[in-house]
Design a protein around this motif. Structure first.
Motif, PDB file in Angstrom:
ATOM      1  N   ALA A   1       0.825  -1.208   0.000  1.00  0.00           N
ATOM      2  CA  ALA A   1       0.000   0.000   0.000  1.00  0.00           C
ATOM      3  C   ALA A   1       0.860   1.259   0.000  1.00  0.00           C
ATOM      4  N   LYS A   2       2.084   1.142   0.507  1.00  0.00           N
ATOM      5  CA  LYS A   2       3.024   2.265   0.522  1.00  0.00           C
ATOM      6  C   LYS A   2       3.991   2.205  -0.658  1.00  0.00           C
ATOM      7  N   ASP A   3       3.741   1.270  -1.584  1.00  0.00           N
ATOM      8  CA  ASP A   3       4.578   1.091  -2.768  1.00  0.00           C
ATOM      9  C   ASP A   3       6.012   0.700  -2.396  1.00  0.00           C
ATOM     10  N   VAL A   4       6.131  -0.127  -1.362  1.00  0.00           N
ATOM     11  CA  VAL A   4       7.426  -0.668  -0.940  1.00  0.00           C
ATOM     12  C   VAL A   4       7.441  -2.163  -1.245  1.00  0.00           C
ATOM     13  N   TYR A   5       8.464  -2.618  -1.942  1.00  0.00           N
ATOM     14  CA  TYR A   5       8.534  -4.034  -2.336  1.00  0.00           C
ATOM     15  C   TYR A   5       8.658  -4.922  -1.105  1.00  0.00           C
ATOM     16  N   CYS A   6       7.860  -5.991  -1.068  1.00  0.00           N
ATOM     17  CA  CYS A   6       7.947  -7.007  -0.007  1.00  0.00           C
ATOM     18  C   CYS A   6       7.276  -8.272  -0.531  1.00  0.00           C
ATOM     19  N   ARG A   7       8.024  -9.372  -0.520  1.00  0.00           N
ATOM     20  CA  ARG A   7       7.489 -10.638  -1.009  1.00  0.00           C
ATOM     21  C   ARG A   7       7.918 -11.773  -0.093  1.00  0.00           C
ATOM     22  N   VAL A   8       6.975 -12.675   0.201  1.00  0.00           N
ATOM     23  CA  VAL A   8       7.311 -13.875   0.967  1.00  0.00           C
ATOM     24  C   VAL A   8       8.113 -14.812   0.071  1.00  0.00           C
ATOM     25  N   ILE A   9       9.201 -15.346   0.591  1.00  0.00           N
ATOM     26  CA  ILE A   9      10.067 -16.248  -0.173  1.00  0.00           C
ATOM     27  C   ILE A   9       9.498 -17.653  -0.080  1.00  0.00           C
ATOM     28  N   LYS A  10       9.229 -18.249  -1.223  1.00  0.00           N
ATOM     29  CA  LYS A  10       8.643 -19.590  -1.245  1.00  0.00           C
ATOM     30  C   LYS A  10       9.720 -20.665  -1.138  1.00  0.00           C
ATOM     31  N   GLY A  11       9.334 -21.821  -0.600  1.00  0.00           N
ATOM     32  CA  GLY A  11      10.208 -22.993  -0.608  1.00  0.00           C
ATOM     33  C   GLY A  11      11.369 -22.929   0.355  1.00  0.00           C
ATOM     34  N   THR A  12      11.265 -22.163   1.436  1.00  0.00           N
ATOM     35  CA  THR A  12      12.341 -22.120   2.415  1.00  0.00           C
ATOM     36  C   THR A  12      11.737 -22.190   3.803  1.00  0.00           C
TER      37      THR A  12
END
Length: 445
Positions: free
Chosen positions: A269-280
């Motif tokens: 919502a604040k246009d800050v990149y954040c992604r959950v890392i899959k497979g770890t």
């Protein structure tokens, strides 16, 4: 056709220009050209000096195109004063994230040193974990088990060790090493702090234990600064912690799935990149505490030695002291945040300027670049592999290392091409380029 490294050098810029022009003239003429490998070997063996240029090519057509660009001044160059002082070289061993299906196959097929080193690792993996990394690398995506942590991590460590063996056979050795998370295992072996047997023991037994915490937490990669990430962790009430500081604007957070999912929404919502890392799994967090006693027992027979070259720890960001790579260290490596950015800063402060990532595909070049740029530091950042271009990427990096003052083992690089003797034509090209040129009448006025 396999790619080859074309490299030439001279004592002056003028002589280098003449050499490049002579090579271009001959290739354009196209008469009596030997194999591309022999031509490249003879070119490299016949020249020396601090004015250097090198590039990977897989055909005479590409060599002609590259030479035309070089003669026109369209190829980026390492300055000769950098070549003369031979800046310090760091081997940077990546953690997870560099893997891809098909990795290692080209080098297994074409590079005996790589293959033999990987097979040595494979025998130990079979002993400690009961599977074959080489077999896994050759299987199609639908059948390989590389998405399983206890298969992936020993395989990646083995690939890094085999890549290091290949670099060394080509005459490229590091002045220091650093590893990101799991990458510290291969770094420790390269630095002499762990035997090959102990390195694979750490990789196999620790990754097997990590399966126990699968699903108990997760990791997320963000574009938050370390300070911003710490503020998020403090505001979470214990649901989130900082798992790694990769650069001044790249961090990794660990936490429970609900907390991380909520954070992703807030930051998006604040246009800050954040992604959950899959497979770890949620390494570098409280979730690994339950493994402490079992990990110590699994690694109690590991006998570390003092490193033979500096290994900058990403646990402390400082060089490892004495024989400090026993079982307790590998728990700290798994539990504490990865201080990669700080380690890179300290390496740069110590005078190291060339950073060679040792991985199947580059994942650390961007955070290293951000770290160096943030501190207004100079550096050359190079990969040891790329998807579907393993050998070519290594040769391209070798060309830059040559331009940075490293002296490759040409005999090993062109092992199938026989002795180093120059052909009569190559000798004539070299002699003509070194011969003083008459000064035009107008220039004397």
């Amino acid at each position: 056709m396999s790619p080859r490294l074309f490299a030439v050098a001279a004592d002056t810029e003028e002589v280098l220009r003449l050499l490049l022009g002579a090579h271009l003239d001959r290739i354009r003429a196209g008469r009596a050209l030997p194999s591309l490998a022999r031509y490249c070997r003879e070119a490299a063996a016949g020249t020396a000096g601090v004015h250097r240029i090198a590039f990977a090519v897989d055909s005479y057509d590409e060599l002609r195109t590259q030479l035309e660009a070089a003669c026109a001044g369209e190829v980026g160059r390492v300055p000769s004063h950098v070549t003369a002082r031979r800046p310090g070289l760091v081997f940077v061993f990546a953690g997870q994230g560099a893997q891809w299906y098909g990795m290692g196959r080209e080098l297994l097929a074409q590079e005996p040193v790589f293959r033999e080193a990987l097979l040595r690792c494979d025998r130990l993996i079979g002993e400690f974990a009961g599977f074959s990394a080489v077999e896994q690398l050759k299987l199609p995506a639908g059948k390989a088990r590389l998405d399983e942590l206890d298969v992936l991590q020993p395989t990646m460590v083995s690939l890094q060790i085999a890549l290091t063996a290949l670099w060394r056979s080509w005459g490229v050795t590091p002045d220091a090493v650093v590893g990101h998370s799991m990458g510290e295992i291969a770094a420790a072996h390269t630095a002499g702090g762990l035997t090959l047997r102990d390195a694979l023991k750490v990789a196999c037994r620790r990754s097997a234990l990590l399966r126990r915490i699968s699903g108990k937490g997760a990791l997320a990669t963000t574009e938050l600064s370390p300070a911003e990430a710490q503020a998020v962790a403090e505001a979470s009430g214990g649901g989130i912690s900082v798992a790694g500081e990769n650069s001044p604007r790249s961090t990794v957070l660990a936490g429970d799935s609900d907390s991380l999912a909520a954070l992703v929404g807030e930051l998006e919502a604040k246009d800050v990149y954040c992604r959950v890392i899959k497979g770890t799994v949620a390494s570098h967090s409280r979730y690994v505490e339950e493994l402490r006693e079992d990990l110590h027992e699994a690694l109690r027979t590991v006998v570390p030695a003092p490193t033979r070259l500096p290994m900058y720890s990403t646990v402390t960001a400082e060089p490892v002291r004495d024989a400090g790579l026993g079982a307790a260290y590998w728990m700290r490596n798994l539990r504490e945040p990865v201080r990669f950015a700080a380690a890179v800063e300290h390496l740069s402060d110590a005078g190291h300027e060339v950073f060679l990532e040792v991985s199947a595909h580059p994942v650390l070049l961007s955070p290293m670049r951000q770290t160096l740029e943030h501190g207004e530091r100079q550096g050359w950042l190079l990969p040891s592999g790329r998807r579907r271009a393993e050998l070519r990427s290594m040769l391209t990096s070798l060309g830059t290392l040559y331009a940075c003052g490293r002296e490759p083992n040409w005999a090993a690089l062109f092992r199938e091409e026989g002795p180093d003797a120059l052909t009569p034509y190559q000798a004539a090209v070299l002699e003509a380029a070194r011969r003083p040129r008459p000064v035009p009448e107008a220039a004397r006025l």
